[in-house]
Design a protein around this motif. Structure first.
Motif, PDB file in Angstrom:
ATOM      1  N   GLY A  26       0.775  -1.230   0.000  1.00  0.00           N
ATOM      2  CA  GLY A  26       0.000   0.000   0.000  1.00  0.00           C
ATOM      3  C   GLY A  26       0.805   1.279   0.000  1.00  0.00           C
ATOM      4  O   GLY A  26       0.246   2.360   0.000  1.00  0.00           O
ATOM      5  N   ILE A  27       2.148   1.193  -0.026  1.00  0.00           N
ATOM      6  CA  ILE A  27       2.985   2.390  -0.054  1.00  0.00           C
ATOM      7  C   ILE A  27       3.419   2.649  -1.492  1.00  0.00           C
ATOM      8  O   ILE A  27       3.938   1.768  -2.158  1.00  0.00           O
ATOM      9  CB  ILE A  27       4.223   2.236   0.859  1.00  0.00           C
ATOM     10  CG1 ILE A  27       3.791   2.022   2.315  1.00  0.00           C
ATOM     11  CG2 ILE A  27       5.130   3.457   0.746  1.00  0.00           C
ATOM     12  CD1 ILE A  27       4.928   1.713   3.261  1.00  0.00           C
ATOM     13  N   ASP A  28       3.215   3.879  -1.962  1.00  0.00           N
ATOM     14  CA  ASP A  28       3.592   4.259  -3.314  1.00  0.00           C
ATOM     15  C   ASP A  28       5.088   4.037  -3.529  1.00  0.00           C
ATOM     16  O   ASP A  28       5.917   4.432  -2.708  1.00  0.00           O
ATOM     17  CB  ASP A  28       3.230   5.733  -3.535  1.00  0.00           C
ATOM     18  CG  ASP A  28       3.304   6.165  -4.982  1.00  0.00           C
ATOM     19  OD1 ASP A  28       4.154   5.638  -5.732  1.00  0.00           O
ATOM     20  OD2 ASP A  28       2.522   7.046  -5.375  1.00  0.00           O
ATOM     21  N   ASP A  29       5.445   3.402  -4.663  1.00  0.00           N
ATOM     22  CA  ASP A  29       6.843   3.087  -4.963  1.00  0.00           C
ATOM     23  C   ASP A  29       7.771   4.294  -4.943  1.00  0.00           C
ATOM     24  O   ASP A  29       8.938   4.174  -4.605  1.00  0.00           O
ATOM     25  CB  ASP A  29       6.956   2.445  -6.349  1.00  0.00           C
ATOM     26  CG  ASP A  29       6.511   0.992  -6.346  1.00  0.00           C
ATOM     27  OD1 ASP A  29       6.663   0.336  -5.311  1.00  0.00           O
ATOM     28  OD2 ASP A  29       6.012   0.529  -7.385  1.00  0.00           O
ATOM     29  N   TYR A  30       7.294   5.461  -5.340  1.00  0.00           N
ATOM     30  CA  TYR A  30       8.171   6.607  -5.549  1.00  0.00           C
ATOM     31  C   TYR A  30       8.099   7.647  -4.439  1.00  0.00           C
ATOM     32  O   TYR A  30       8.428   8.799  -4.643  1.00  0.00           O
ATOM     33  CB  TYR A  30       7.850   7.250  -6.899  1.00  0.00           C
ATOM     34  CG  TYR A  30       8.003   6.261  -8.026  1.00  0.00           C
ATOM     35  CD1 TYR A  30       9.269   5.892  -8.467  1.00  0.00           C
ATOM     36  CD2 TYR A  30       6.898   5.660  -8.599  1.00  0.00           C
ATOM     37  CE1 TYR A  30       9.425   4.956  -9.476  1.00  0.00           C
ATOM     38  CE2 TYR A  30       7.042   4.722  -9.609  1.00  0.00           C
ATOM     39  CZ  TYR A  30       8.305   4.381 -10.047  1.00  0.00           C
ATOM     40  OH  TYR A  30       8.460   3.442 -11.028  1.00  0.00           O
ATOM     41  N   THR A  31       7.677   7.247  -3.250  1.00  0.00           N
ATOM     42  CA  THR A  31       7.503   8.233  -2.195  1.00  0.00           C
ATOM     43  C   THR A  31       8.308   7.959  -0.933  1.00  0.00           C
ATOM     44  O   THR A  31       8.210   8.716   0.012  1.00  0.00           O
ATOM     45  CB  THR A  31       6.020   8.313  -1.771  1.00  0.00           C
ATOM     46  OG1 THR A  31       5.620   7.035  -1.279  1.00  0.00           O
ATOM     47  CG2 THR A  31       5.137   8.729  -2.905  1.00  0.00           C
ATOM     48  N   TYR A  32       9.100   6.912  -0.907  1.00  0.00           N
ATOM     49  CA  TYR A  32       9.759   6.509   0.333  1.00  0.00           C
ATOM     50  C   TYR A  32      11.272   6.475   0.125  1.00  0.00           C
ATOM     51  O   TYR A  32      11.891   5.406   0.079  1.00  0.00           O
ATOM     52  CB  TYR A  32       9.219   5.144   0.742  1.00  0.00           C
ATOM     53  CG  TYR A  32       9.235   4.857   2.234  1.00  0.00           C
ATOM     54  CD1 TYR A  32       9.184   5.857   3.179  1.00  0.00           C
ATOM     55  CD2 TYR A  32       9.292   3.545   2.686  1.00  0.00           C
ATOM     56  CE1 TYR A  32       9.185   5.584   4.529  1.00  0.00           C
ATOM     57  CE2 TYR A  32       9.286   3.250   4.037  1.00  0.00           C
ATOM     58  CZ  TYR A  32       9.241   4.279   4.963  1.00  0.00           C
ATOM     59  OH  TYR A  32       9.245   4.000   6.304  1.00  0.00           O
ATOM     60  N   PRO A  33      11.928   7.642   0.018  1.00  0.00           N
ATOM     61  CA  PRO A  33      13.354   7.689  -0.316  1.00  0.00           C
ATOM     62  C   PRO A  33      14.240   7.185   0.820  1.00  0.00           C
ATOM     63  O   PRO A  33      13.900   7.301   1.986  1.00  0.00           O
ATOM     64  CB  PRO A  33      13.602   9.177  -0.571  1.00  0.00           C
ATOM     65  CG  PRO A  33      12.559   9.872   0.226  1.00  0.00           C
ATOM     66  CD  PRO A  33      11.357   8.962   0.206  1.00  0.00           C
ATOM     67  N   MET A  34      15.385   6.632   0.417  1.00  0.00           N
ATOM     68  CA  MET A  34      16.378   6.146   1.372  1.00  0.00           C
ATOM     69  C   MET A  34      17.704   6.853   1.099  1.00  0.00           C
ATOM     70  O   MET A  34      18.007   7.193  -0.040  1.00  0.00           O
ATOM     71  CB  MET A  34      16.558   4.642   1.231  1.00  0.00           C
ATOM     72  CG  MET A  34      15.301   3.849   1.515  1.00  0.00           C
ATOM     73  SD  MET A  34      15.554   2.082   1.315  1.00  0.00           S
ATOM     74  CE  MET A  34      16.297   1.706   2.885  1.00  0.00           C
TER      75      MET A  34
END
Length: 187
Positions: A26-34
């Motif tokens: 459920g987490i957008d692929d392009y929104t969780y930067p590392m």
């Protein structure tokens, strides 16, 4: 998040104001930067944002979108800087007056059908303190909506999922001038 470009010798990213409930979790692929910071060849990548988890129940409504909003900046271009502990933090590049940054994030849900079984929705937000708490505007495909507010300050932390109290979708009643009430639905 958006592309990486240099800013003042720091990487810069764009925290999107629009997110989509796409991946299996459920987490957008392009929104969780590392980001990884190291003085050796060993890199330990860590998320620089946090996640708000909303569990929503309902009675067959088609969940269309959720908007989370606050008095803090939540989306837009940001530099990844290091804090006093050498940990990456976001510094937004701009203000509400200058434009380009936002104090809300929209999560589009592709008309997920709400039921008695909770539907989990995840919104990636900057890790920061939200002094006045957060507000949520929940909308369905038929035009029904509901507003919910947290009652106090919230501090989100990097690489953590913060659960908000479960929400049972109940459309808002909209008062008319003559005292008649209608439920906010599309006609």
């Amino acid at each position: 998040a958006g592309y990486y470009v240099p800013y003042n010798q720091c990487p810069a990213i764009d925290i999107p104001v629009k997110q989509y409930r796409t991946r299996e979790d459920g987490i957008d692929d392009y929104t969780y930067p590392m980001v990884a910071v190291s003085s050796t060849r060993d890199f330990n990548f860590e998320n620089i944002c946090s996640v708000i988890k909303l569990s929503i129940t309902g009675n067959g409504e088609a969940l269309s979108y959720i908007t989370v909003f606050s008095e803090e900046i939540m989306a837009g271009p940001a530099a990844v800087e290091l804090d006093e502990y050498n940990k990456p933090v976001l510094q937004f590049l701009g203000s509400d007056e200058e434009g380009g940054v936002y104090s809300w994030i929209d999560l589009y849900c592709d008309d997920v059908i709400l039921s008695e079984t909770p539907t989990d929705c995840y919104i990636v937000v900057p890790a920061q303190t939200y002094e006045s708490g957060l507000g949520f505007y929940i909308g369905t495909s038929d035009g029904s909506y509901m507003q919910v507010y947290t009652s106090e300050q919230i501090t989100t932390e990097r690489s953590r999922i913060h659960e908000v109290d479960p929400i049972s979708f109940t459309p808002e009643e909209v008062p008319l001038e003559d005292g008649v009430y209608v439920v906010g639905k599309a006609t």
